[in-house]
Design an enzyme around this catalytic site. Structure first.
Site, mmCIF file in Angstrom:
data_model
loop_
_atom_site.group_PDB
_atom_site.id
_atom_site.type_symbol
_atom_site.label_atom_id
_atom_site.label_comp_id
_atom_site.label_asym_id
_atom_site.label_seq_id
_atom_site.Cartn_x
_atom_site.Cartn_y
_atom_site.Cartn_z
ATOM 1 N N ASN A 56 -8.882 9.447 17.298
ATOM 2 C CA ASN A 56 -9.508 9.311 15.977
ATOM 3 C C ASN A 56 -11.023 9.096 16.088
ATOM 4 O OD1 ASN A 56 -6.591 7.484 14.969
ATOM 5 N ND2 ASN A 56 -7.089 9.575 14.461
ATOM 6 N N LYS A 100 -4.858 6.217 20.838
ATOM 7 C CA LYS A 100 -4.907 6.863 19.515
ATOM 8 C C LYS A 100 -6.296 6.643 18.890
ATOM 9 C CE LYS A 100 -2.283 8.074 15.539
ATOM 10 N NZ LYS A 100 -2.100 7.579 14.191
ATOM 11 N N ALA A 107 1.333 12.452 6.897
ATOM 12 C CA ALA A 107 1.612 12.518 5.461
ATOM 13 C C ALA A 107 0.300 12.657 4.723
ATOM 14 C CB ALA A 107 2.308 11.234 5.034
ATOM 15 N N MET A 152 1.237 7.252 3.676
ATOM 16 C CA MET A 152 2.157 6.694 4.685
ATOM 17 C C MET A 152 3.109 5.661 4.071
ATOM 18 S SD MET A 152 1.694 8.200 7.526
ATOM 19 C CE MET A 152 2.250 7.198 8.893
ATOM 20 N N GLY A 173 0.855 -1.193 0.000
ATOM 21 C CA GLY A 173 0.000 0.000 0.000
ATOM 22 C C GLY A 173 0.882 1.231 0.000
HETATM 23 P P1 NAD Z 1 -3.832 6.566 1.671
HETATM 24 O O1 NAD Z 1 -5.245 6.727 1.299
HETATM 25 O O2 NAD Z 1 -2.892 7.670 1.315
HETATM 26 O O3 NAD Z 1 -3.258 5.231 1.022
HETATM 27 C C1 NAD Z 1 -3.801 3.966 1.374
HETATM 28 C C2 NAD Z 1 -3.988 3.101 0.130
HETATM 29 O O4 NAD Z 1 -5.065 3.625 -0.649
HETATM 30 C C3 NAD Z 1 -2.781 3.033 -0.811
HETATM 31 O O5 NAD Z 1 -2.660 1.702 -1.241
HETATM 32 C C4 NAD Z 1 -3.166 3.960 -1.927
HETATM 33 O O6 NAD Z 1 -2.528 3.641 -3.138
HETATM 34 C C5 NAD Z 1 -4.660 3.732 -2.018
HETATM 35 N N1 NAD Z 1 -5.349 4.884 -2.630
HETATM 36 C C6 NAD Z 1 -5.295 6.161 -2.215
HETATM 37 N N2 NAD Z 1 -6.033 6.966 -3.030
HETATM 38 C C7 NAD Z 1 -6.563 6.148 -3.957
HETATM 39 C C8 NAD Z 1 -7.412 6.381 -5.089
HETATM 40 N N3 NAD Z 1 -7.866 7.588 -5.420
HETATM 41 N N4 NAD Z 1 -7.754 5.292 -5.841
HETATM 42 C C9 NAD Z 1 -7.318 4.073 -5.540
HETATM 43 N N5 NAD Z 1 -6.498 3.789 -4.475
HETATM 44 C C10 NAD Z 1 -6.130 4.813 -3.718
HETATM 45 O O7 NAD Z 1 -3.816 6.252 3.239
HETATM 46 P P2 NAD Z 1 -2.712 6.612 4.347
HETATM 47 O O8 NAD Z 1 -2.936 8.011 4.794
HETATM 48 O O9 NAD Z 1 -1.385 6.176 3.863
HETATM 49 O O10 NAD Z 1 -3.211 5.690 5.537
HETATM 50 C C11 NAD Z 1 -2.852 4.294 5.679
HETATM 51 C C12 NAD Z 1 -3.109 3.910 7.128
HETATM 52 O O11 NAD Z 1 -2.250 4.676 7.998
HETATM 53 C C13 NAD Z 1 -4.535 4.196 7.615
HETATM 54 O O12 NAD Z 1 -4.911 3.225 8.560
HETATM 55 C C14 NAD Z 1 -4.400 5.552 8.314
HETATM 56 O O13 NAD Z 1 -5.424 5.784 9.243
HETATM 57 C C15 NAD Z 1 -3.039 5.372 8.962
HETATM 58 N N6 NAD Z 1 -2.326 6.607 9.298
HETATM 59 C C16 NAD Z 1 -2.266 7.654 8.436
HETATM 60 C C17 NAD Z 1 -1.545 8.797 8.785
HETATM 61 C C18 NAD Z 1 -1.411 9.976 7.844
HETATM 62 O O14 NAD Z 1 -0.918 11.033 8.261
HETATM 63 N N7 NAD Z 1 -1.771 9.860 6.568
HETATM 64 C C19 NAD Z 1 -0.899 8.854 10.028
HETATM 65 C C20 NAD Z 1 -0.961 7.749 10.879
HETATM 66 C C21 NAD Z 1 -1.683 6.627 10.510
#
Ligand code: NAD
Length: 310
Positions: free
Chosen positions: A189, A185, A129, A11, A7
């Site tokens: 959330n 946490k 991020a 993040m 993924g």
């Molecule tokens: P994200 O949405 O950026 O990415 C997660 C997945 O979704 C990736 O595989 C990505 O390629 C896919 N994705 C994103 N947009 C898409 C689209 N338009 N079409 C198809 N696929 C798509 O999520 P994230 O922010 O990386 O979060 C991942 C985990 O980490 C979650 O559980 C989140 O709660 C947690 N988290 C996030 C943060 C943060 O600051 N972003 C911080 C701590 C924990």
């Protein structure tokens, strides 16, 4: 060390970027356009304001990559964890460590279905991020990660993983038990991701609302009741302090909308509600405990999902 990022969104991309300084990084994803952009142009990372094109990451679609990894770091949204683990079966060997720092509750049980307990490393990430577009992310704050294992051997593995990640520039603390931190946490959330999305309010806009403290305490109380059933007794006052602080003047996210707001209201994407308030609501039914705040919050987010998901 062969590291697989499962993924590569906000993040996953941040971890892939930092770890690629010292290790060979392969990423898998479900989003074709993202995979294509990363392979053709590199991953664009705005790292605390500085734009970098990282060409050291090779990305594959989920079912394309079958090689075993030494370490897998999962960063999908919670609702895709089980699908991702199913697809990761060919990549998981006897000694493959799997690190999961997703937000939300219930992930340990899901991980245990696919991975030996000693190879599971769990925790929380306070790094922030955001995803700009396919192949493009921003790393907005470095804070820290906190991780642990589920048994003695698992804790040794977690120590090794914490050192590896820290050495690449993402501060990661090993702690003996991370379950309380995961629940605290989840409280943050479960309060503000959800309420900000329902009410369309920035965190600072909750400040001084009548009965705010009472409402926050009631929601945290519901999380705490369920945590006790699951063998975790987190500190309710500490959780309240963490939650309440988000609304205060000078808090760095004061003017921000949390990620659930961004996902649903700004991008029409499904939320992680089933792993936050929805988890509490479902477990409440299972354990015979009333959870009226979480029931209502879950109901409202699901109604909004029905209206706003594209
Ligand atoms: P994200 O949405 O950026 O990415 C997660 C997945 O979704 C990736 O595989 C990505 O390629 C896919 N994705 C994103 N947009 C898409 C689209 N338009 N079409 C198809 N696929 C798509 O999520 P994230 O922010 O990386 O979060 C991942 C985990 O980490 C979650 O559980 C989140 O709660 C947690 N988290 C996030 C943060 C943060 O600051 N972003 C911080 C701590 C924990």
């Amino acid at each position: 060390m062969k590291i697989l990022i499962a993924g590569i969104g906000a993040m996953g991309g941040s971890f892939a970027h930092k770890l690629s300084n010292k290790h060979k990084i392969v990423a898998i994803d479900t989003w074709q356009e993202n995979v294509k952009k990363i392979n053709e142009n590199g991953l664009t990372v705005v790292d605390l304001g500085e734009k970098i094109i990282n060409k050291n990451i090779k990305a594959y679609m989920l079912e394309e990559y079958k090689e075993k990894a030494d370490l897998i770091i999962i960063f999908v949204k919670s609702m895709l964890l089980e699908t991702m683990l199913e697809n990761l079966k060919p990549n998981i060997g006897d000694n493959t460590k799997v690190l999961c720092m997703l937000n939300g509750l219930g992930h340990i049980q899901t991980l245990k279905k696919y991975i030996k307990a000693e190879n599971i490393v769990i925790g929380i990430s306070l790094i922030t991020a955001s995803l700009k577009s396919a192949g493009s992310i921003a790393l907005t704050s470095y804070a820290y990660n906190e991780i642990s294992g589920l048994n003695e051997k698992g804790r040794e593995n977690a120590k090794m993983v914490a050192k590896l990640i820290t050495d690449c520039g993402l501060p990661t603390n090993f702690v003996n038990d991370v379950k309380e931190a995961i629940w605290e946490k989840a409280c943050v959330n479960g309060v503000f991701n959800s309420l900000s999305t329902i009410l369309d309010l920035r965190l600072g806009e909750f400040r001084d609302l009548p009965r705010l403290e009472h409402i926050l305490k009631e929601i945290i109380e519901e999380f705490h009741k369920i945590a006790l059933f699951e063998g975790v007794d987190f500190d309710k006052n500490k959780a309240f302090e963490k939650v309440y602080r988000c609304t205060q003047k000078g808090y760095q996210g004061e003017f921000h909308y949390p990620s659930m707001h961004q996902d649903l209201r700004q991008h029409g994407r499904k939320t992680e509600i089933d792993f936050l308030n929805g988890y509490i609501s479902e477990k409440g039914k299972e354990y015979g405990e009333k959870t009226p705040y979480c029931d209502l919050i879950t109901f409202e987010i699901k109604a909004l999902e029905r209206k706003l998901i594209k």
